[in-house]
Scaffold this active site. Structure first.
Site, short mmCIF file in Angstrom:
data_model
loop_
_atom_site.label_atom_id
_atom_site.label_comp_id
_atom_site.label_asym_id
_atom_site.label_seq_id
_atom_site.Cartn_x
_atom_site.Cartn_y
_atom_site.Cartn_z
N GLU A 261 65.95 38.37 32.28
CA GLU A 261 64.69 37.80 32.46
C GLU A 261 64.91 36.08 31.97
OE1 GLU A 261 61.75 39.50 30.14
OE2 GLU A 261 60.23 38.30 31.12
N GLU B 175 55.30 47.01 32.42
CA GLU B 175 54.79 45.78 33.16
C GLU B 175 55.10 46.28 34.61
OE1 GLU B 175 55.53 42.17 31.57
OE2 GLU B 175 54.52 41.09 32.95
C1 BGC Z 1 56.63 38.80 33.78
C2 BGC Z 1 57.10 37.62 34.55
C3 BGC Z 1 55.93 36.75 34.93
C4 BGC Z 1 55.24 36.19 33.75
C5 BGC Z 1 54.09 35.44 34.09
C6 BGC Z 1 55.90 37.93 32.47
O1 BGC Z 1 55.47 39.10 31.52
O2 BGC Z 1 57.57 39.32 33.59
O3 BGC Z 1 58.29 37.69 35.23
O4 BGC Z 1 56.03 35.88 36.19
O5 BGC Z 1 55.01 37.15 32.86
O6 BGC Z 1 54.18 34.42 33.11
#
Ligand code: BGC
Length: 905
Positions: A746, A481
């Protein structure tokens, strides 16, 4: 003892002596040294000179206390021009300082006309290759990864060299080499932008590397963000911007006779594939060290067998001097332990979750070594890699007989642990080292307290920032990501500014945000945008307003507001167009809402969206005022009033309850001033009720968490704020720390004793958003803050908020006016507070006390006034007005019993 007020630490465009600045970004600043109290700059004079010594700008004496954001107002700046500048100041007694030491800046080349070079590369050549792990017939890596080209060109210089500059970039990543040396120390250059819209380049001062006679200019090239794997679209197999990397470079040499010699990328270059069999940011790097063409970047090397390069003319895409700080290796960490499992694999633990890579040295026997990286271990002690999704984070190298050292250059791993297979024998000290990699942004903040776990939380927040601020602010550094999510940056921006000097970094990224804005005015969810068409999400798109406003607040920077004002206006128009009744209910894009709020705490998406819209409108009014657009400011105030009325009508009851009873709903309503004054106490009471019902746990996700503790302190519930801070059962910050976190997770429940790991699909252990509590540590615990509407720390409002079980706290913030240090101790009876205010700043200090009239400053001085301190029965604040210098205060402070502080159930 008073020393003269002296300017030092000169910077241009928020950088020290930058070698490439766009003419419209030349903005000057300096710090002031000078002991004593009440020091102030009353005037300044700036002198900018061209290389030949003639004046480009003499500001004359300017009556102003400004020492940052001084825009250049002299003769037009020449493309590629080199300038030196000095400043002198007049102090509070009108005494002039000496002129500062000179600083310099060089102007960006003409974005197209300044370049004579062409793009070169070897094209999308793929060679037979074995992917790291998980190889199978349909493995996308088999066709997507290829060797990294080495490129070189011999040239002769027939005169002594007076000076030399190397201007270089890549579509992909490069490492430039001159006569056997690396040019500069940046890694992962040129960084990431939307290369379809602008391509950043770097300038290196290479005078000492070029010599009269034979020379070689060379470069290594890799796919990077341009052609490699990135984001989470595994099927795309990388190549988001193009199929293969290319290099663009021009070396300009000033010769003794005053002429210049240019060596540029063109058809005279040769290239070869060699030791680097593949290099990818997500997947890792593979080297066959026996194939290293030693001496390839020096004269005398035989390039027989090297191929001619493919040449492509430049197109119209602008080449811009990278306005951000370079990515560098900023530290090395030795493992705290290296253990061996039954199969001979080594597991190295670096004691810190970090972003970077390993350098591994092997002692002698030929070896084939594989290095896998992970943030955490599984219960059986092996690497836990399920949360990496398709990112492999695996490096491999084959070493011939004899001592060898492997270090990747063009990849990035998020890890605390590494598993090393095939290492010959036992590694000695220094054989396995972690290299820490991120945008090299100077630290500006510090924090420590009587609670060791809180110091660890502070360090985790900073490490989360380090590991994710890599050319753009990314969400995470490990899985497939690593994108520039706007929501994450929006909630963390103020904490980021306190921790580190992110002005230049965010300036660069805000250009990416503007590049990614849609014609509709919608800001995208991520910037650079890649191939996902998502836009307009509340709390994500709003970053386009919140982040520039934050930079203005923290750095006193108005240029950034003017630069992005049109984009912000388009965003505001986009929201209003679809929501004529002033409730933001339509066009919410992906509406991530209060992302990752724990449990079933579901805030109404329309409430959250409308609150953020109201916040945008209020900030736009401040922004327009600061940028000098009073008409627009009035317009945004009127808009804010309409949204506020619609919000109250739709979501707020007469008793201060909101239609969503979530903590985040109350936090946003209160923080964004959507609850009228007469209902604020009631609404804050409902917030505390919601917290009590959650067993004194927070239930905020990304959108609410940063404002939670500030809102509690601001509404007289400092005790509740500390109770959440010190809560040790999940969800809480302390739970992460107590369970070994060295970065911010997270998710609140990334790992719990009851359930183990959360879903592997989305479970990073290095995401900074929940670390947005850092701002509260500085602003409330230490009290380092500005009053409402304050910007640039010239005028401080210092209000320390002691509480919880803390007996002492101290820390600092190096603002654009200089270092602000704060510290307090509370022994249960007496509260002692010290604060250092930098020259050219003043402060209103408010010291909490159970007998404020008895508070004294270090000279026995009495308070200038007494103020209320809501929420603490029997406590008020002693108010002092101070100028620069070191100040101390002491007075009685006894808390009421906790029963009085916590509302009865
Ligand atoms: C990310 C987040 C991001 C989010 C949006 C995720 O996959 O890691 O930090 O803000 O998606 O919903």
């Amino acid at each position: 003892m008073t020393t003269p007020l002296t300017p030092a630490g000169l910077r241009c465009a928020h950088l020290t002596d930058p070698l490439g600045v766009a003419p419209d970004r030349v903005s000057l600043s300096w710090l002031l040294a000078g002991t004593g109290h009440g020091r102030a700059q009353t005037s300044y004079q700036v002198m900018v000179r061209q290389e030949d010594g003639t004046a480009a700008w003499d500001s004359g004496r300017v009556r102003s206390s400004d020492q940052a954001g001084i825009g250049y107002q002299g003769h037009p700046l020449a493309r590629g021009g080199r300038y030196t500048w000095r400043v002198r100041v007049w102090d509070e007694h009108e005494n002039p300082s000496a002129w500062s030491e000179p600083a310099r800046f060089e102007i960006e080349l003409d974005p197209s006309g300044g370049w004579r070079a062409s793009w070169i590369g070897l094209g999308p050549v793929r060679e037979e290759f074995k992917p790291p792990a998980q190889a199978g017939p349909s493995d996308p890596l088999r066709h997507a990864l290829g060797p990294a080209p080495y490129l070189r060109r011999d040239f002769t210089v027939d005169q002594p060299v007076a000076w030399a500059r190397l201007y270089v970039t890549a579509l992909g990543l490069y490492e430039a080499r001159l006569n056997g040396h690396r040019a500069g120390d940046a890694v992962l250059a040129p960084g990431w932008t939307d290369y379809a819209q602008r391509i950043p380049y770097q300038t290196y001062e290479v005078t000492s590397l070029v010599r009269e006679g034979e020379n070689v200019l060379g470069a290594l090239l890799a796919d990077g963000w341009y052609a490699g794997f990135f984001g989470f679209d595994a099927k795309r197999a990388g190549a988001h911007y193009g199929p293969a990397p290319e290099l663009l470079a021009q070396l300009v040499i000033g010769r003794a006779d005053g002429t210049t010699q240019w060596v540029v990328t063109d058809g005279h270059w040769q290239a070869a594939f060699a030791a680097i069999r593949h290099a990818d940011l997500l997947m890792g790097e593979q080297h066959d060290l026996a194939r290293e063409p030693h001496g390839w970047d020096q004269p005398g090397f035989s390039a027989a067998g090297w191929r001619p390069v493919r040449v492509r003319d430049r197109d119209g895409r602008p080449l811009v001097a990278d306005p951000g700080p370079p990515v560098r290796v900023t530290a090395e960490i030795q493992p705290v332990s290296v253990s061996q499992d039954g199969t001979g694999r080594l597991i190295a633990d670096f004691g810190q979750n970090l972003t970077g890579w390993l350098r591994v040295s092997t002692p002698g026997p030929a070896a084939s070594v594989r290095i896998r990286h992970a943030e955490v271990l599984a219960a059986d002690g092996s690497l836990y890699t399920d949360n990496l999704r398709t990112a492999r984070q695996t490096d491999e190298f084959a070493a011939p007989a004899g001592p060898a050292t492997f270090e990747p250059r063009f990849t990035l791993h998020g890890f605390r642990y590494a598993e090393i297979t095939g290492y010959p024998g036992q590694p000695g000290p220094g054989d396995i080292v972690a290299r820490v990699v991120h945008s090299d942004i100077p630290a500006t903040g510090s924090f420590e307290s009587s609670a060791p776990w809180l110091g660890q939380l502070f360090r985790n927040i900073d490490w989360g920032q380090r590991g994710n601020f890599i050319s753009v602010p990314t969400d995470c550094p490990q899985r497939d990501e690593r994108l520039g999510w706007l929501g994450d940056a929006q909630v963390f921006a103020r904490t980021a500014c306190y921790n580190r000097d992110v002005a230049a970094f965010f300036h660069k990224w805000l250009d990416d945000v503007a590049d990614a804005q849609y014609p509709s005015g919608a800001f995208s969810d991520i910037a650079p945008r890649l191939n996902v068409p998502w836009a307009g999400a509340p709390a994500w798109g709003d970053a386009g307003v919140v982040v520039p406003w934050t930079l203005h607040t923290m750095y006193g920077d108005t240029a950034v507001l003017r630069r992005h004002f049109a984009a912000m206006t388009r965003w505001m128009d986009f929201i209003e167009r679809d929501n004529p009744d002033y409730l933001r209910t339509r066009n919410l894009g992906n509406s991530y809402n209060d992302w990752l709020a724990p449990g079933a705490d579901e805030t109404s998406p329309e409430l959250l969206a409308t609150a953020y819209w109201a916040y945008d409108a209020a900030l736009m009014a401040e922004i327009a005022d600061a940028a000098g657009y009073p008409d627009q400011a009035a317009g945004y105030r009127a808009l804010r009033a309409k949204i506020g009325a619609a919000f109250a009508g739709a979501f707020l009851a007469a008793d201060g309850q909101l239609t969503s009873g979530t903590q985040t709903a109350y936090v946003l309503g209160l923080h964004m001033q959507l609850v009228p004054d007469e209902l604020r106490l009631a609404a804050a009471g409902h917030l505390v009720d919601a917290i009590r019902q959650a067993g004194w746990h927070l239930s905020t996700g990304f959108a609410g968490v940063g404002y939670l503790l500030p809102v509690l302190c601001g509404t007289g519930h400092t005790d509740v704020a500390y109770r959440l801070l010190e809560q040790d059962s999940a969800p809480s910050w302390r739970y992460m720390v107590d369970h070994g976190a060295t970065t911010i997770w997270e998710r609140w429940d990334g790992w719990t004793e009851q359930h183990g790991f959360q879903s592997a699909w989305m479970n990073s252990f290095n995401h900074y958003a929940l670390g947005s509590v850092g701002e509260w540590l500085y602003r409330f615990v230490l009290g380092i803050d500005q009053g409402p509407g304050g910007a640039g720390f010239g005028r401080l409002l210092v209000r320390p908020h002691p509480g919880g079980s803390l007996r002492a706290a101290r820390g600092s913030y190096r603002s654009v006016r200089g270092l602000i240090s704060s510290g307090w101790q509370h022994d249960g009876g007496t509260f002692r507070f010290t604060i250092d205010i930098p020259p050219n700043a003043s402060a209103c200090i408010r010291v909490p006390s159970s007998d404020p009239e008895a508070v004294r400053d270090g000279t026995g001085g009495r308070p200038a006034g007494i103020a209320e301190y809501p929420g603490r029965p029997g406590v008020r604040e002693a108010v002092f007005e101070v100028g620069s210098g070191a100040h101390e205060f002491a007075g009685p402070l006894r808390w009421a019993s906790p029963a009085q502080c916590f509302p009865a159930p």
